[in-house]
Scaffold this active site. Structure first.
Site, PDB file in Angstrom:
ATOM      1  N   ARG A  98      19.248  33.554  31.375  1.00 34.45           N
ATOM      2  CA  ARG A  98      19.600  34.593  32.346  1.00 34.45           C
ATOM      3  C   ARG A  98      18.315  35.142  32.952  1.00 34.45           C
ATOM      4  O   ARG A  98      17.253  35.102  32.360  1.00 34.45           O
ATOM      5  CB  ARG A  98      20.469  35.681  31.754  1.00 34.45           C
TER       6      ARG A  98
ATOM      7  N   LYS B 101      25.641  45.159  33.813  1.00 32.45           N
ATOM      8  CA  LYS B 101      26.608  45.928  34.594  1.00 32.45           C
ATOM      9  C   LYS B 101      26.961  47.252  33.900  1.00 32.45           C
ATOM     10  O   LYS B 101      27.187  48.253  34.568  1.00 32.45           O
ATOM     11  CB  LYS B 101      27.868  45.097  34.821  1.00 32.45           C
TER      12      LYS B 101
ATOM     13  N   GLU C  68      33.201  38.735  36.305  1.00 31.43           N
ATOM     14  CA  GLU C  68      34.260  39.656  35.894  1.00 31.43           C
ATOM     15  C   GLU C  68      34.227  40.824  36.872  1.00 31.43           C
ATOM     16  O   GLU C  68      33.165  41.440  37.065  1.00 31.43           O
ATOM     17  CB  GLU C  68      34.011  40.148  34.466  1.00 31.43           C
TER      18      GLU C  68
HETATM   19  P1  ATP Z   1      26.400  41.722  32.637  1.00 33.38           P
HETATM   20  O1  ATP Z   1      25.692  41.429  31.371  1.00 33.38           O
HETATM   21  O2  ATP Z   1      25.531  42.224  33.737  1.00 33.38           O
HETATM   22  O3  ATP Z   1      27.623  42.560  32.459  1.00 33.38           O
HETATM   23  P2  ATP Z   1      28.068  39.420  32.661  1.00 33.38           P
HETATM   24  O4  ATP Z   1      27.550  38.151  32.164  1.00 33.38           O
HETATM   25  O5  ATP Z   1      29.027  40.123  31.800  1.00 33.38           O
HETATM   26  O6  ATP Z   1      26.851  40.307  33.150  1.00 33.38           O
HETATM   27  P3  ATP Z   1      29.827  38.269  34.573  1.00 33.38           P
HETATM   28  O7  ATP Z   1      30.512  38.919  35.705  1.00 33.38           O
HETATM   29  O8  ATP Z   1      30.655  37.762  33.463  1.00 33.38           O
HETATM   30  O9  ATP Z   1      28.750  39.289  34.062  1.00 33.38           O
HETATM   31  O10 ATP Z   1      28.866  37.120  35.098  1.00 33.38           O
HETATM   32  C1  ATP Z   1      29.282  36.119  35.987  1.00 33.38           C
HETATM   33  C2  ATP Z   1      28.352  34.958  35.882  1.00 33.38           C
HETATM   34  O11 ATP Z   1      27.029  35.346  36.188  1.00 33.38           O
HETATM   35  C3  ATP Z   1      28.337  34.378  34.494  1.00 33.38           C
HETATM   36  O12 ATP Z   1      28.429  32.979  34.591  1.00 33.38           O
HETATM   37  C4  ATP Z   1      27.026  34.823  33.932  1.00 33.38           C
HETATM   38  O13 ATP Z   1      26.549  33.888  33.026  1.00 33.38           O
HETATM   39  C5  ATP Z   1      26.149  34.944  35.172  1.00 33.38           C
HETATM   40  N1  ATP Z   1      25.107  35.948  34.970  1.00 33.38           N
HETATM   41  C6  ATP Z   1      25.265  37.228  34.605  1.00 33.38           C
HETATM   42  N2  ATP Z   1      24.091  37.850  34.455  1.00 33.38           N
HETATM   43  C7  ATP Z   1      23.141  36.945  34.757  1.00 33.38           C
HETATM   44  C8  ATP Z   1      21.703  36.962  34.774  1.00 33.38           C
HETATM   45  N3  ATP Z   1      21.011  38.067  34.473  1.00 33.38           N
HETATM   46  N4  ATP Z   1      21.053  35.828  35.131  1.00 33.38           N
HETATM   47  C9  ATP Z   1      21.745  34.725  35.442  1.00 33.38           C
HETATM   48  N5  ATP Z   1      23.083  34.627  35.439  1.00 33.38           N
HETATM   49  C10 ATP Z   1      23.781  35.726  35.091  1.00 33.38           C
HETATM   50 MG    MG Z   2      30.746  37.974  31.339  1.00 34.08          MG
END
Ligand code: ATP
Ligand code: MG
Length: 564
Positions: free
Chosen positions: A260, A270, A35
């Site tokens: 994760r 984020k 995102e």
């Molecule tokens: P955050 O919790 O940091 O806001 P998010 O999951 O909302 O992260 P996205 O931009 O939606 O952020 O993530 C893009 C991809 O990266 C998704 O498929 C998510 O599952 C993966 N991802 C995010 N954080 C991690 C992590 N700590 N370890 C592994 N994969 C991750």
């Molecule tokens: Mg997300």
């Protein structure tokens, strides 16, 4: 990417292998769906390496998709940063850069289809009421009073929602599933909300926006994704993911969840990283202390090290905290192979070699990289006045301090033995200069009479030295798991007040004068350093300490602390 080790098998590969065997899929097509509401962090790097790595190993494809269905927080700046970071990591989505926002029209048409099928309806409950009606894990929910609206009325209302006839929050479109379903997400989940928000790509074209659950699986389907890999918290969403695709009868990817990444001494969210940026606690998303890809890049990490790290940590199915020291080990290991060695004095103390002729300059051969004979050698100038590291001298040394002290002889790397005779102090009693003598017979660093010294110091000729600012970094947080704070406690209280130390008057050997941004070096005895890609300018160099030489990871392993 020749250094990438052979793929280890893991449960995701096993699932894919089974799909290829049983014909569920005939190819592998993954996607990375960030995102654009922040910069990518090291957790995303794990996901990128996984998704692009699977595509590479199975001769398939991996798309980049901006999962941009939340207009409030998304921005083009983030899109650009995400693209830069993925390219820097060494991956390529070719012509498959997509945006969920490009599917809004298709998603709308599919929603209309579900309304026509009688499995979606317009609901007038407010967000709070929806929550109330949903029930709890132990208690069935209540049907919305609008649940049995006719298809015609729903079609009319949904069209008018899109047309902007209703105020924000006054209506939603919901899937009609089961208000007593054991999976709470299946209790008539929201598909659309009315929100008059400007979207960074679609502008004001829409005032209804799809939810994550409604957008994600359908976007995967549109792109022909076979394996939709996401983190564990989406496991409970899988049932809904499958339900939407089954209702539509369209291409149906397989969602697979993995753990994760959590990294010690930092936060990987984020939202929290944004807070650090917005409150000025760090200098920006690419502050070298940030666990972002751009922060690590600026710090001097290499893409190879990050890919290697992703490979080593593997694809566990349980959430655990990986120690930062493991990532540092990967960085150190790679830099040890490629980084030229140089001498740099971070906190200079002047040494005058009283028996060395004034104006004389000698040049010594210095090895560029003992790990790489092809890297050759260079000349380093030596003269009567040099700088040594302030902490390499003690006026009154404790027993185990073997470096320079009054009356003590040490070796200057590549040069001579010197012996300290006098200590010059300022009015406040601070040591400002040492007076030493050298032994001409020790040229090159050995004494013909077999005399031994216990320390070898790095040094820089004062007249030839290049000035630089050097920034030393420590972990951003003082505790291993900053996210585990008690109720009501601010997660920022464990920020490390000493995470950055700026040294303004470092002295470098002259060859570093033209060091280019992002070039990486080993400062002998001190660590790996890299030229800051933002702040360094010709004539005013800025170096970041990437990582020290000390192998913290080996210490952790030998103490049996690697999983604690
Ligand atoms: P955050 O919790 O940091 O806001 P998010 O999951 O909302 O992260 P996205 O931009 O939606 O952020 O993530 C893009 C991809 O990266 C998704 O498929 C998510 O599952 C993966 N991802 C995010 N954080 C991690 C992590 N700590 N370890 C592994 N994969 C991750
Ligand atoms: Mg997300």
């Amino acid at each position: 990417m020749d250094e990438t080790p052979k793929p280890k098998t893991n449960f995701i590969r096993e699932i894919i292998d089974e799909h290829l065997r049983n014909g569920r899929f005939t190819k592998v097509h993954t996607r990375f769906p960030p995102e654009p509401n922040g910069y990518l962090h090291i957790g995303h790097a794990k996901s990128i390496c996984l998704n692009f790595g699977l595509a590479r190993d199975y001769h398939g494809l991996c798309n980049l998709r901006m999962d941009d269905t939340n207009p409030e927080t998304e921005d083009m700046e983030y899109v650009n940063a995400i693209q830069d970071d993925i390219r820097w990591l060494g991956f390529d989505w070719e012509d498959r850069g997509f945006y969920a926002s490009d599917y809004y029209e298709q998603l709308y048409r599919w929603a209309v289809e579900l309304v026509k099928k009688g499995v979606a309806y317009v609901c007038d409950l407010s967000v709070e009421e929806v929550r109330e009606y949903r029930g709890t894990v132990n208690k069935a929910g209540k049907d919305s009073p609008n649940r049995n609206r006719s298809v015609e009325e729903n079609l009319d209302l949904f069209a008018r929602m899109r047309a902007g006839e209703f105020p924000d929050g006054s209506k939603t479109l919901r899937a009609k599933i089961d208000m007593s379903h054991p999976n709470m997400l299946m209790r008539d989940p929201l598909m659309y909300r009315i929100r008059r928000e400007h979207h960074y790509r679609t502008g004001d074209a829409w005032c209804i926006y799809p939810t994550y659950d409604w957008a994600h699986g359908q976007s995967d389907s549109i792109e022909g994704i076979t394996h939709s890999i996401c983190t564990l918290e989406f496991e409970v969403h899988r049932q809904l993911y499958d339900w939407y695709l089954d209702q539509l009868g369209v291409h149906h990817p397989q969602q697979i969840e993995f753990a994760r990444l959590n990294l010690s001494h930092t936060v990987l969210s984020k939202r929290r990283l944004l807070e650090l940026v917005e409150t000025g606690l760090v200098s920006g998303w690419d502050d070298p202390r940030m666990p972002t890809i751009s922060g690590f890049r600026r710090r001097g990490y290499t893409p190879e090290s990050i890919r290697n790290f992703a490979d080593i940590i593997g694809m566990a199915k349980d959430n655990s905290i990986v120690d930062m020291a493991l990532l540092e080990m990967c960085v150190r290991e790679y830099l040890n192979r490629i980084a030229p060695r140089v001498m740099a004095v971070l906190r200079p103390l002047k040494v005058v070699i009283t028996n060395y002729p004034e104006g004389k300059v000698e040049e010594f051969d210095a090895v560029n990289n003992p790990e790489d004979p092809a890297a050759g050698s260079r000349k380093v100038p030596f003269a009567r006045e040099i700088f040594v590291e302030r902490e390499d001298f003690m006026e009154d040394p404790p027993p185990k301090f073997y470096r320079l002290a009054p009356g003590r002889e040490v070796r200057l790397r590549y040069a001579y033995f010197i012996k300290c005779h006098d200590v010059v102090k300022d009015a406040a009693g601070n040591v400002v200069e040492l007076r030493c003598t050298y032994d001409p017979a020790t040229r090159g660093g050995d004494s013909p009479d077999g005399r031994k010294v216990k320390a070898t110091l790095h040094w820089v000729s004062a007249a030839h030295a290049v000035d630089a600012e050097v920034r030393l970094y420590d972990t951003l947080f003082t505790v291993r798991d900053p996210s585990s704070v008690s109720e009501g406690e601010d997660w920022k209280t464990t920020l490390n007040p000493k995470s950055l130390e700026v040294l303004k008057a470092a002295k470098l050997e002259p060859g570093l004068k033209d060091a280019t941004p992002e070039s990486r070096w080993q400062f002998e005895r001190l660590g790996y350093f890299s030229v800051d890609r933002r702040d360094s300018k010709p004539g005013s160099l800025v170096f970041n300490r990437t990582v020290t030489l000390r192998d913290e990871w080996a210490r952790i392993v030998s103490a049996g602390r690697e999983n604690k």
